[in-house]
Design a protein around this motif. Structure first.
Motif, short mmCIF file in Angstrom:
data_model
loop_
_atom_site.label_atom_id
_atom_site.label_comp_id
_atom_site.label_asym_id
_atom_site.label_seq_id
_atom_site.Cartn_x
_atom_site.Cartn_y
_atom_site.Cartn_z
N ASP A 94 0.84 -1.19 0.00
CA ASP A 94 0.00 0.00 0.00
C ASP A 94 0.89 1.25 0.00
O ASP A 94 1.24 1.78 1.06
CB ASP A 94 -0.93 -0.02 1.21
CG ASP A 94 -2.02 1.04 1.14
OD1 ASP A 94 -1.87 2.00 0.36
OD2 ASP A 94 -3.02 0.89 1.85
N LEU A 95 1.24 1.71 -1.19
CA LEU A 95 2.11 2.88 -1.34
C LEU A 95 1.45 4.12 -0.77
O LEU A 95 2.10 4.92 -0.08
CB LEU A 95 2.48 3.08 -2.82
CG LEU A 95 3.31 4.33 -3.14
CD1 LEU A 95 4.63 4.33 -2.39
CD2 LEU A 95 3.54 4.43 -4.65
N GLU A 96 0.17 4.30 -1.03
CA GLU A 96 -0.53 5.50 -0.53
C GLU A 96 -0.51 5.56 0.99
O GLU A 96 -0.28 6.62 1.58
CB GLU A 96 -1.96 5.55 -1.06
CG GLU A 96 -2.06 5.77 -2.56
CD GLU A 96 -1.29 7.01 -3.03
OE1 GLU A 96 -1.38 8.07 -2.37
OE2 GLU A 96 -0.59 6.92 -4.04
N ALA A 97 -0.72 4.43 1.64
CA ALA A 97 -0.69 4.39 3.11
C ALA A 97 0.72 4.70 3.62
O ALA A 97 0.88 5.40 4.62
CB ALA A 97 -1.16 3.04 3.62
N LEU A 146 3.00 6.53 2.11
CA LEU A 146 3.21 7.97 1.92
C LEU A 146 2.46 8.77 2.99
O LEU A 146 3.01 9.71 3.58
CB LEU A 146 2.76 8.40 0.52
CG LEU A 146 3.64 7.95 -0.64
CD1 LEU A 146 2.92 8.12 -1.96
CD2 LEU A 146 4.96 8.72 -0.64
N SER A 147 1.22 8.40 3.25
CA SER A 147 0.40 9.10 4.25
C SER A 147 1.00 8.99 5.65
O SER A 147 0.85 9.90 6.47
CB SER A 147 -1.03 8.55 4.27
OG SER A 147 -1.66 8.82 3.05
N TYR A 152 11.11 -2.65 -6.09
CA TYR A 152 10.58 -1.98 -4.90
C TYR A 152 11.41 -2.50 -3.75
O TYR A 152 11.39 -3.69 -3.46
CB TYR A 152 9.11 -2.31 -4.69
CG TYR A 152 8.18 -1.72 -5.73
CD1 TYR A 152 7.31 -0.70 -5.38
CD2 TYR A 152 8.20 -2.17 -7.04
CE1 TYR A 152 6.45 -0.15 -6.33
CE2 TYR A 152 7.35 -1.62 -7.99
CZ TYR A 152 6.49 -0.62 -7.63
OH TYR A 152 5.65 -0.06 -8.57
#
Length: 157
Positions: free
Chosen positions: A61-64, A66-67, A143
């Motif tokens: 979960d890249l968005e998580a 980053l967040s 990654y």
């Protein structure tokens, strides 16, 4: 997003200390979003070290990440910054290069790229020549997870 790790055995728990030194982005855990690339690496590693070619699937979960404020570096293409970063990580001296990224995403430097890096280290070619050598190369993706904190965002499927 689905990520894959190619190895000679299933990966149940990620152990960052098992990562080898002098790899593209440092010592840590490497994955790819390309199933074919992970399959290739599982075969190659099994040929070298024995075991059974195995691809382990993960959800990332890249968005998580980053967040949550993780320090993430994304190299969109093989440019000067990427080349210097990879060369610093691959340098084979006793002083292992350290960066402060939790996660690094970007192209893979294959054996042909290692030759270019070697020519640069010997001052036979300059950094612009290294980058030109990368321009037409079909590079795979990786990654890289460097810290325990980063492992909170990658789960085995």
């Amino acid at each position: 997003m689905k990520l894959y790790h190619g190895s000679n055995q299933p990966i149940n728990d990620i152990d960052l200390s098992m990562g080898k030194r002098n790899k593209d982005f440092g010592r840590g855990f490497y994955t790819t979003h390309l199933l074919e690339q992970a399959s290739f690496w599982s075969e190659r590693i099994s040929e070298r070290y024995g075991g059974v070619p195995t691809v382990t699937e993960f959800e990332f979960d890249l968005e998580a990440a980053l967040s949550a404020g993780l320090n993430i570096k994304i190299f969109d293409k093989p440019d000067r910054e990427w080349a210097v970063f990879v060369m610093d990580n691959r340098r084979g001296d006793d002083n292992e290069f350290q960066h402060d990224y939790d996660i690094v995403i970007g192209p893979v430097a294959d054996d042909k790229m290692a030759r270019l890096f070697g020519l640069y280290e010997l001052e036979i070619i300059d950094l612009d020549a290294v980058v030109r050598g990368l321009t037409y190369k079909d590079l795979n993706s990786q990654y890289f997870f460097a810290t325990e904190r980063s492992l909170n965002f990658i789960k085995k499927v």
